[in-house]
Scaffold this active site. Structure first.
Site, PDB file in Angstrom:
ATOM      1  N   GLU A   1       0.716  -1.423   0.159  1.00 23.09           N
ATOM      2  CA  GLU A   1      -0.028   0.024  -0.161  1.00 23.09           C
ATOM      3  C   GLU A   1       0.690   1.242  -0.139  1.00 23.09           C
ATOM      4  O   GLU A   1       0.730   2.097   0.675  1.00 23.09           O
ATOM      5  CB  GLU A   1      -1.037  -0.159   1.233  1.00 23.09           C
ATOM      6  CG  GLU A   1      -1.708  -1.235   1.213  1.00 23.09           C
ATOM      7  CD  GLU A   1      -2.901  -1.547   2.419  1.00 23.09           C
ATOM      8  OE1 GLU A   1      -2.583  -0.761   3.250  1.00 23.09           O
ATOM      9  OE2 GLU A   1      -3.752  -2.573   2.359  1.00 23.09           O
TER      10      GLU A   1
ATOM     11  N   GLU B   1      -6.067 -10.363  -2.358  1.00 23.48           N
ATOM     12  CA  GLU B   1      -6.860 -10.377  -1.335  1.00 23.48           C
ATOM     13  C   GLU B   1      -8.397 -10.262  -1.675  1.00 23.48           C
ATOM     14  O   GLU B   1      -9.172  -9.479  -1.162  1.00 23.48           O
ATOM     15  CB  GLU B   1      -6.592  -9.129  -0.184  1.00 23.48           C
ATOM     16  CG  GLU B   1      -4.996  -9.091   0.128  1.00 23.48           C
ATOM     17  CD  GLU B   1      -4.531  -7.936   0.920  1.00 23.48           C
ATOM     18  OE1 GLU B   1      -5.270  -7.351   1.534  1.00 23.48           O
ATOM     19  OE2 GLU B   1      -3.333  -7.720   0.939  1.00 23.48           O
TER      20      GLU B   1
HETATM   21  O1  G3I Z   1      -6.583 -11.035  17.902  1.00 25.73           O
HETATM   22  C1  G3I Z   1      -6.875  -9.864  18.483  1.00 25.73           C
HETATM   23  C2  G3I Z   1      -7.879  -9.953  19.601  1.00 25.73           C
HETATM   24  O2  G3I Z   1      -7.415 -10.673  20.682  1.00 25.73           O
HETATM   25  C3  G3I Z   1      -8.263  -8.635  20.193  1.00 25.73           C
HETATM   26  O3  G3I Z   1      -9.474  -8.693  21.182  1.00 25.73           O
HETATM   27  C4  G3I Z   1      -8.799  -7.677  19.185  1.00 25.73           C
HETATM   28  C5  G3I Z   1      -9.102  -5.986  19.607  1.00 25.73           C
HETATM   29  O4  G3I Z   1      -8.856  -5.340  18.614  1.00 25.73           O
HETATM   30  O5  G3I Z   1      -7.696  -7.537  18.197  1.00 25.73           O
HETATM   31  C6  G3I Z   1      -7.369  -8.756  17.469  1.00 25.73           C
HETATM   32  O6  G3I Z   1      -6.620  -8.651  16.555  1.00 25.73           O
HETATM   33  C7  G3I Z   1      -7.063  -7.931  15.455  1.00 25.73           C
HETATM   34  C8  G3I Z   1      -6.670  -8.854  14.158  1.00 25.73           C
HETATM   35  O7  G3I Z   1      -6.876  -8.193  12.987  1.00 25.73           O
HETATM   36  C9  G3I Z   1      -7.302 -10.241  14.408  1.00 25.73           C
HETATM   37  O8  G3I Z   1      -8.821 -10.081  14.009  1.00 25.73           O
HETATM   38  C10 G3I Z   1      -6.262  -6.522  15.058  1.00 25.73           C
HETATM   39  O9  G3I Z   1      -6.803  -5.855  16.339  1.00 25.73           O
HETATM   40  C11 G3I Z   1      -6.713  -6.080  13.706  1.00 25.73           C
HETATM   41  O10 G3I Z   1      -5.610  -4.829  13.570  1.00 25.73           O
HETATM   42  C12 G3I Z   1      -6.123  -7.053  12.800  1.00 25.73           C
HETATM   43  O11 G3I Z   1      -6.523  -6.569  11.638  1.00 25.73           O
HETATM   44  C13 G3I Z   1      -5.838  -7.064  10.505  1.00 25.73           C
HETATM   45  C14 G3I Z   1      -5.488  -6.042   9.602  1.00 25.73           C
HETATM   46  O12 G3I Z   1      -4.896  -6.453   8.319  1.00 25.73           O
HETATM   47  C15 G3I Z   1      -4.040  -5.357  10.601  1.00 25.73           C
HETATM   48  O13 G3I Z   1      -3.260  -6.218  10.677  1.00 25.73           O
HETATM   49  C16 G3I Z   1      -6.817  -7.844   9.712  1.00 25.73           C
HETATM   50  O14 G3I Z   1      -7.486  -9.009  10.207  1.00 25.73           O
HETATM   51  C17 G3I Z   1      -6.446  -8.215   8.322  1.00 25.73           C
HETATM   52  O15 G3I Z   1      -7.520  -8.843   7.360  1.00 25.73           O
HETATM   53  C18 G3I Z   1      -5.852  -6.980   7.770  1.00 25.73           C
HETATM   54  O16 G3I Z   1      -5.329  -7.468   6.470  1.00 25.73           O
HETATM   55  C19 G3I Z   1      -5.027  -6.279   5.363  1.00 25.73           C
HETATM   56  C20 G3I Z   1      -3.716  -6.580   4.536  1.00 25.73           C
HETATM   57  O17 G3I Z   1      -2.795  -6.986   5.293  1.00 25.73           O
HETATM   58  C21 G3I Z   1      -3.310  -5.504   3.806  1.00 25.73           C
HETATM   59  N1  G3I Z   1      -4.454  -4.960   2.865  1.00 25.73           N
HETATM   60  C22 G3I Z   1      -5.744  -4.771   3.563  1.00 25.73           C
HETATM   61  C23 G3I Z   1      -6.154  -5.870   4.410  1.00 25.73           C
HETATM   62  C24 G3I Z   1      -7.402  -5.509   5.203  1.00 25.73           C
HETATM   63  O18 G3I Z   1      -7.489  -4.305   6.126  1.00 25.73           O
END
Ligand code: G3I
Length: 374
Positions: free
Chosen positions: A154, A265
């Site tokens: 990105e 994705e």
């Molecule tokens: O697992 C913890 C959980 O224990 C906690 O209670 C909760 C509270 O916020 O957070 C959980 O972790 C989250 C995790 O996803 C699992 O659900 C993180 O906060 C959250 O930031 C994380 O988001 C991920 C995001 O990237 C940031 O890493 C998304 O799942 C993931 O799908 C997303 O993927 C991105 C790609 O890397 C790049 N392109 C966009 C795509 C979607 O946003």
């Protein structure tokens, strides 16, 4: 040569045959997994995965039976593996790399430099040392010999490079530097720049496409080791107009640069959550099918990764803004449930999106765009 109607009928029959069938390993029981269907079309089909997903027996079976590659959804991001200076947490990434190895799946490394996953301790800010980035790239790539890496994730914003910590610290040359660094760390890896909001016809996305083309042309002309561009394809029903020719031309322009293209994705954000599930699923499948018909017709597209397989584990949520669009709905305390934007429902049953993906891959095979023929 087959008549068009014959191809369309065959595709339809093949798609219908796949609707409602449970997942099976490639070839088992007479129903091919998406991986096998993709292989015939010269497309490596994969999914994003988390350790939690692979610990669920039904979802692990889907990953092993339907996919030819895995992308860690969370586990290889910098802040995830290096939460504090000197501390490493490889558990999540190891689980995914281990599953891939055990099941002979490919691995897409995701992602080395992303503005949303920079650990605080790394202090990527003006005056920062590139050595911090270089060490991260080398350490991560040497631990995980993935065949493809999203080296920079990105980097585009508006009509140019994103105002990220990397840009602020190292200037516009950081993308080339990161790719060079990655190539040094693992010369066999195929290196990608990965980006979202490149799929629709809006002016904003046109600017982003132009910026991406300028970036990759500069990199290619500079002899920088970039092998491909990742088109994320977080699709969204009703968010912006889709124009087949616009996407076709953009993908052709990338291919003309000698780049591979990966759909990295794929998922579909819904809009009309008040409709019955069957109508919602049909809308999702139809939306994705229009995108896939164009994307998979481009020979340089060699990979298709869904951002998860089952709606049970998807980053796409039904949020408050969605609920606010339907005043009075779910007043009885019910809820729209999951966003239904992945190929399998929350009980791991195949949905029309799964059939749409299979159908688009079969259509590509019928067009003769197999790896061998390119
Ligand atoms: O697992 C913890 C959980 O224990 C906690 O209670 C909760 C509270 O916020 O957070 C959980 O972790 C989250 C995790 O996803 C699992 O659900 C993180 O906060 C959250 O930031 C994380 O988001 C991920 C995001 O990237 C940031 O890493 C998304 O799942 C993931 O799908 C997303 O993927 C991105 C790609 O890397 C790049 N392109 C966009 C795509 C979607 O946003």
């Amino acid at each position: 040569m087959l008549a068009r109607g014959t191809i369309a009928r065959r595709t339809l029959l093949a798609s219908l045959a796949l609707i409602g069938f449970p997942a099976r390993a490639a070839g088992a029981g007479g129903v091919d997994g998406l991986a096998a269907i993709g292989a015939r079309a010269g497309v490596r089909v994969g999914t994003a995965a988390t350790a939690a997903m692979l610990a669920s027996p039904d979802l692990a079976a889907l990953a092993a039976g339907q996919c030819a590659s895995l992308t860690p959804e969370l586990g290889m991001k910098w802040a995830a593996i290096a939460p504090e200076a000197g501390r490493r947490d490889w558990r999540e990434a190891d689980a995914i790399a281990g599953f891939a190895r055990a099941h002979r799946l490919g691995l897409r490394g995701h992602t080395l430099l992303w503005h949303r996953s920079v650990p605080d301790w790394a202090r990527i800010e003006p005056g920062a040392s590139w050595a911090t980035v270089a060490a991260h790239v080398a350490e991560t790539m040497r631990r995980y010999p993935a065949d493809e890496w999203d080296v920079v994730n990105e980097p585009i914003e508006g009509d140019g490079l994103r105002a990220s910590p990397f840009l602020a610290a190292f200037g516009p040359g950081y993308v080339a530097r990161a790719l060079d660094e990655a190539h040094d760390a693992d010369p066999r890896a195929r290196l990608f720049v990965n980006e979202y909001d490149l799929e629709y016809a809006s002016d904003a996305q046109a600017s982003r496409r132009a910026a991406m083309l300028r970036l990759v042309r500069t990199l290619r002309r500079g002899g920088v080791p970039i092998h491909g561009v990742g088109i994320q394809a977080h699709l969204a029903i009703g968010r912006a107009a889709f124009d087949p020719a616009t996407l076709r031309d953009f993908l052709a322009a990338l291919a003309d640069e000698g780049l591979a293209i990966a759909i990295t994705e794929l998922d579909v954000k819904e809009r009309d959550y008040v409709l019955p599930a069957t109508a919602r699923d049909a809308a999702v499948a139809d939306h994705a099918a229009r995108f896939l018909a164009v994307a998979l017709a481009q020979p340089a597209v060699r990979a298709l990764t869904c951002w998860g397989l089952s709606d049970r584990q998807s980053w796409l949520a039904v949020d408050d803004a969605d609920r606010a669009r339907f005043p009075g709905a779910w007043a009885d305390g019910s809820s729209p449930g999951f966003n239904r934007g992945l190929p399998y429902d929350s009980d791991a049953r195949a949905k029309p999106l799964r059939a749409a993906i299979a159908g688009a891959l079969i259509e590509r095979s019928n067009m003769g765009l197999t790896r061998r023929q390119r």
